[in-house]
Design an enzyme around this catalytic site. Structure first.
Site, PDB file in Angstrom:
ATOM      1  N   GLY A 124       5.940  -1.151 -12.412  1.00 24.39           N
ATOM      2  CA  GLY A 124       6.555  -0.792 -10.808  1.00 24.39           C
ATOM      3  C   GLY A 124       5.629  -0.316  -9.745  1.00 24.39           C
ATOM      4  O   GLY A 124       5.060  -0.493  -9.414  1.00 24.39           O
ATOM      5  N   ARG A 171       5.543  -8.448 -14.385  1.00 22.22           N
ATOM      6  CA  ARG A 171       6.127  -8.329 -16.325  1.00 22.22           C
ATOM      7  C   ARG A 171       5.263  -9.539 -16.714  1.00 22.22           C
ATOM      8  O   ARG A 171       5.166 -10.760 -16.150  1.00 22.22           O
ATOM      9  CB  ARG A 171       7.619  -8.258 -17.037  1.00 22.22           C
ATOM     10  CG  ARG A 171       7.444  -6.922 -16.798  1.00 22.22           C
ATOM     11  CD  ARG A 171       9.159  -6.675 -17.525  1.00 22.22           C
ATOM     12  NE  ARG A 171      10.024  -6.314 -16.220  1.00 22.22           N
ATOM     13  CZ  ARG A 171      11.660  -7.037 -16.086  1.00 22.22           C
ATOM     14  NH1 ARG A 171      11.651  -6.930 -17.662  1.00 22.22           N
ATOM     15  NH2 ARG A 171      11.941  -5.919 -15.736  1.00 22.22           N
ATOM     16  N   ASP A 225       1.078   4.183 -17.340  1.00 25.44           N
ATOM     17  CA  ASP A 225       0.816   4.122 -19.020  1.00 25.44           C
ATOM     18  C   ASP A 225       0.711   2.658 -19.154  1.00 25.44           C
ATOM     19  O   ASP A 225       0.029   2.816 -20.446  1.00 25.44           O
ATOM     20  CB  ASP A 225       0.807   5.401 -19.552  1.00 25.44           C
ATOM     21  CG  ASP A 225       2.426   5.336 -19.755  1.00 25.44           C
ATOM     22  OD1 ASP A 225       3.192   4.510 -18.850  1.00 25.44           O
ATOM     23  OD2 ASP A 225       2.896   6.265 -19.969  1.00 25.44           O
ATOM     24  N   THR A 251       2.180   5.311  -9.687  1.00 21.54           N
ATOM     25  CA  THR A 251       3.787   4.679 -10.046  1.00 21.54           C
ATOM     26  C   THR A 251       4.302   6.224  -9.103  1.00 21.54           C
ATOM     27  O   THR A 251       4.209   7.570  -9.377  1.00 21.54           O
ATOM     28  CB  THR A 251       3.953   5.537 -11.539  1.00 21.54           C
ATOM     29  OG1 THR A 251       5.085   5.555 -11.855  1.00 21.54           O
ATOM     30  CG2 THR A 251       2.906   6.333 -12.134  1.00 21.54           C
ATOM     31  N   ASP A 297       7.023   8.013 -10.128  1.00 26.88           N
ATOM     32  CA  ASP A 297       7.375   9.444 -11.016  1.00 26.88           C
ATOM     33  C   ASP A 297       6.527  10.243 -11.572  1.00 26.88           C
ATOM     34  O   ASP A 297       7.026  10.790 -11.842  1.00 26.88           O
ATOM     35  CB  ASP A 297       7.772   8.313 -12.834  1.00 26.88           C
ATOM     36  CG  ASP A 297       8.890   7.791 -12.153  1.00 26.88           C
ATOM     37  OD1 ASP A 297       9.729   7.671 -11.636  1.00 26.88           O
ATOM     38  OD2 ASP A 297       9.016   6.863 -13.129  1.00 26.88           O
ATOM     39  N   ASP A 329       5.033  10.722 -13.733  1.00 26.61           N
ATOM     40  CA  ASP A 329       4.407  11.042 -15.191  1.00 26.61           C
ATOM     41  C   ASP A 329       3.858  10.284 -16.211  1.00 26.61           C
ATOM     42  O   ASP A 329       3.791   9.288 -17.384  1.00 26.61           O
ATOM     43  CB  ASP A 329       5.983  10.275 -15.826  1.00 26.61           C
ATOM     44  CG  ASP A 329       5.829   9.143 -15.936  1.00 26.61           C
ATOM     45  OD1 ASP A 329       5.358   8.406 -14.983  1.00 26.61           O
ATOM     46  OD2 ASP A 329       6.602   8.427 -16.435  1.00 26.61           O
ATOM     47  N   ARG A 358      13.472   8.578 -15.334  1.00 28.74           N
ATOM     48  CA  ARG A 358      14.126   8.178 -16.759  1.00 28.74           C
ATOM     49  C   ARG A 358      13.420   9.193 -17.751  1.00 28.74           C
ATOM     50  O   ARG A 358      13.977  10.056 -18.720  1.00 28.74           O
ATOM     51  CB  ARG A 358      13.608   6.992 -17.344  1.00 28.74           C
ATOM     52  CG  ARG A 358      15.157   6.189 -17.683  1.00 28.74           C
ATOM     53  CD  ARG A 358      14.842   4.318 -18.107  1.00 28.74           C
ATOM     54  NE  ARG A 358      14.661   4.490 -16.280  1.00 28.74           N
ATOM     55  CZ  ARG A 358      14.992   2.044 -16.124  1.00 28.74           C
ATOM     56  NH1 ARG A 358      14.515   1.709 -17.244  1.00 28.74           N
ATOM     57  NH2 ARG A 358      15.032   2.458 -15.335  1.00 28.74           N
TER      58      ARG A 358
END
Lengths: 322, 322, 322, 322
Positions: free
Chosen positions: C11, C72, C103, C126, C128, C130, C172
């Site tokens: 993303g 992708r 990741d 990213t 997020d 995360d 998520r």
């Protein structure tokens, strides 16, 4: 400690309201009474002290400025003024004071504490980020974004007209804002108070950049980086390189506006920590953040020690202006 | 007309790219060839003329500045320069020209048209909104929002410190920006080039406002409203009312940035209209908008006639500063 | 190492362009050749590899998205695909690869490195946040500000109508965004994937808040915090407390936009560090930042270890919702 | 008329506070007493009516939402409710009422006026711009900018991933927002409630656009343009063209936030005009703006007549999507 008070002092900074909110709500959560002092130390002298409830600080986390207002106070610089202030705190039953401001404000807090035994804790609130003992100050992140956004806009014009823009950002003694926004704004050169600069070098880097195909350039200069300020520098550069140079002084605009997420989170964290520390018996310290997390440093350190700029960032900025 | 060209001239304004896009895509939709001239009239003289496709203008509608760049051209002010420009247009097969800019740019277009028979149509692009024949110019709405946002930020500081701020906005000869942002920013007083002002009156209105309970004030002043500019005015007000006055000059920042929805829509409408008109045989006119919708006025009118400010708005601003 | 390449994968995140710029310019500054791979690993397989100069990355530091695009790639998940990718790198003379992404992207980089000996370094990009091994990822700070600004707007409506708003933010598997914007947005409750939550408790905290005088409330919920998502949660809350609940899903909007100063500075720092490290012979690591400054962690750690949310912040958020 | 009152009703819209401020200050300037009714018609029934001074509306011109709050009122839909409302107005000495809201709110005002002889004047405040009798409503311009900004952000991601985004904007019965932001956001297709659309045509325009080299696309759809809404449409497009489609529903976020300059100026103008008209004896009308300037139309017209979208703009949007 049953009752504590909070005030804001010195120049306002975005996030001060979030810090006030955090102080008030943490105190109430801990079952304490909390009062707000209006107009800084002057309000302390005038007895402008009012109890605040959890709802008094509702809907302010997103607001710039300070709901408690700020003001200069000449009387507080005198022992008599501070005696009056201490007397007013006692009269209102206030047993501890949290001061949100810069190092000048912390000097005042320190004197009050030394002379009258008032437990005080400082929270660093200033856009300049020039306070020793904390990696960042409340308001700094917001000021960076406002200044970078302004440079993005100037770049539109610079690129449309093949022009050279000189942008002056805040920072009389410290180049933290200039360094970060200079890097983020893709500036050709960044002039800081901490770095002696050779005007010839600046001019030749611009001339070379044009030769490499850069048709427009931005130079970011901190308020205190050059004697005579941006206007003087503009004339010097124009004389040296023959281009017309446009100048933009961002000024007080950098100080206002809704705080960023980061400033709100930082202010919440420090407001919470300051209350917790005061209740645990700490005093005479400033709550800050550094590599270790939330930290407390002696108030004296905040003005007697010098905070360095991030020299690696300065190096990176130079490499990326290639 | 098989082939038309477009250029931007004078100061850049947000929305110019949206206008370029509209010109290019409308021409292509109508089956015509379209070229872009880079760096305004100077590019016309230098032959800096390149064909544009529908994809050349993709992803620019949201960008400030002008992808065709803009520049001053002394040579174009001479008959020889314009002869060279006309020759270059002929050489590239360009049969009609669309000029996006201010009234100064339209004078040049008019001369080119008169001397060499080049069909030209103007599109008003300038943040100042000082062009006769159209209610609004491209860039004006964006400049208003940038200036109002800056005043909102200054108000945070003004309110936190009970201060008086003097804000200078663009407008050397016209007060359209100052009037709108002064009203929208809740200014105490608005100084325009079109309105002779009595400094004593301004000062006394501020003093009265303080007496009515206003603790902070904003005065908005157009660039050309006061001889000597904001700094001179600041000194005069300080001398008269005894307060410290902060000054903020918004400057070029008002010129950049992503255009508002309204500026993009206006630019799209005028770019479309200009191409349609040119293809239908119109020339020597500027496409504008007024109460009747899209209109076309003779280029000469744009600089020989004077556009009035909205006097009712000026009256409303005074009433609401109560 | 004479020639290195850079790609973006997964993303998009604001600041990726600033990281690309830093990689390209640092490499050029160090006298190396640098290529960009378009559309992530798919471009590697397709040989969509092009040399970049210092000017290729001009004027992108302020842009959202990624100029190298992302996509992708199913083929890259196969050994054959990766062999093709390695072959293409060899053919273009590329001796080292920098991968900007999450990741998942680092797993691919690791496989390429293990199977074909390509030196790779990762940069965490990213929104997020995360990724284990770095305190912050590129894009996180921008996403926070966009989401907080959206909540500020919803609060206007919530406060005007005494309403309850449920706001779903990205995340998520991780609650970093929800936690920070929940605190900064003054949310009544914050629901994270990391914290098992009792709906009854949420409902009773809202009912109590109303009893304490709060007339409007915001609940921030991370995408992955509740099975069935925000719409399901809305129905449950409505059934339990009898109020009408409005839902707002911020979605992809959080991903775009001009990066903040902090994201640009972080991206510049990591892009610079990644090139320096690659040239010094490091590989198989991700460049990140933590308390120690710029750090390098093995790529495997980034997906095999779990990054904790800031639990103290979670506690503070609860206290301040009082 | 000695004493007038103002209320906001229906969904909140940015600029309502600016309108309240204008009503209050104009009334005071004209030497009248002015009261605010809290929570719309429900407040009228509950007698939640309080006198406002010039300072009560200080520092609100820049705030979203409405300081007077808004609420639905079932009782006001009954004759008994309206009788109570009229009784309360009389008891407070209120002789005239200004209602800021949409056409539903104007129906209520009309009934109150018809049944109880209360002089009422309406001011159009709704982001949807779907009120006959005025070219623009308060809040519309701000909503446009918020939605366009969101689309700009989504475009970053769309362009980085070669994706198709479906963006749903507000407008259950009217396509004004969708049309303007679709044009300003450079949308590939715009779906409005006013225009019957052929899904096959939309799909084929997207497929053709890709063939012409557009690698990403935005489709803007008004809330009420498609039965089943954006999610249903998404599935249909995915089935028809084989691409994955991302959906973003902007929702209530469009309703909040600081009003634009234009909305503040419009609100000031209409608030001023409404008071002047009421004092001059007008009633049963709405103050609006159209080509003639400030105008007054019978309240009945606002809901019984249909406002057209700007069909020329719809045509231009199609041409420019080439």
């Amino acid at each position: 400690m049953r009752h504590l008070a909070v005030l804001t002092s010195g120049g306002d900074a975005p996030g001060m309201n979030a810090a006030i909110r955090a102080v008030v709500r943490t105190a109430i959560y801990r079952g304490r009474t909390v009062s707000g002092v209006y107009r800084g130390y002057q309000g302390l002298i005038n007895g402008d002290i009012h109890e605040l409830g959890a709802r008094s600080v509702a809907n302010i986390i997103q607001r710039g400025g300070t709901m408690l207002r700020s003001a200069r106070s000449m009387p507080f610089m005198t022992p008599e003024g501070r005696a009056q202030a201490a007397e007013n705190l006692r009269r209102h039953g206030v047993e501890g004071l949290i001061v949100i401001g810069g190092d000048g404000s912390f000097r005042g807090a320190h004197a009050l504490s030394q002379e009258h035994g008032v437990p005080v804790i400082g929270i660093p609130g200033t856009i300049d980020n020039d306070i020793y003992g904390t990696d960042v100050t409340i308001g700094f992140n917001t000021a960076l974004n406002i200044a970078t956004e302004a440079i993005d806009r100037l770049r539109d014009t610079a690129a449309s007209h093949d022009r050279l823009f000189l942008v002056e950002v805040m920072g009389r003694h410290a180049g933290h804002i200039a360094l970060n926004v200079g890097l983020a704004g893709g500036a050709e050169a960044i002039l800081l108070p901490e770095v002696p600069h050779d005007l010839d070098e600046v001019v030749s880097s611009i001339v070379e950049a044009q030769a490499r195909g850069k048709s427009s350039s931005i130079i970011v200069v901190a308020e205190g980086a050059y004697e005579g300020g941006a206007m003087h520098l503009k004339e010097k550069i124009e004389a040296a390189c023959g281009y017309e140079v446009r100048t933009s002084i961002l000024g007080h605009m950098q100080r206002g506006g809704s705080p960023t997420t980061r400033d709100r989170v930082l202010a919440s964290r420090l407001g919470y920590a300051a209350v917790e520390a005061l209740l645990e018996g700490q005093q005479g310290v400033m709550a800050g953040v550094d590599k270790r997390g939330t930290v407390f440093v002696p108030l004296e350190d905040t003005w007697s020690k010098q905070k360095e700029i991030d020299w690696q960032l300065f190096e990176i900025a130079k490499v990326l202006a290639v």
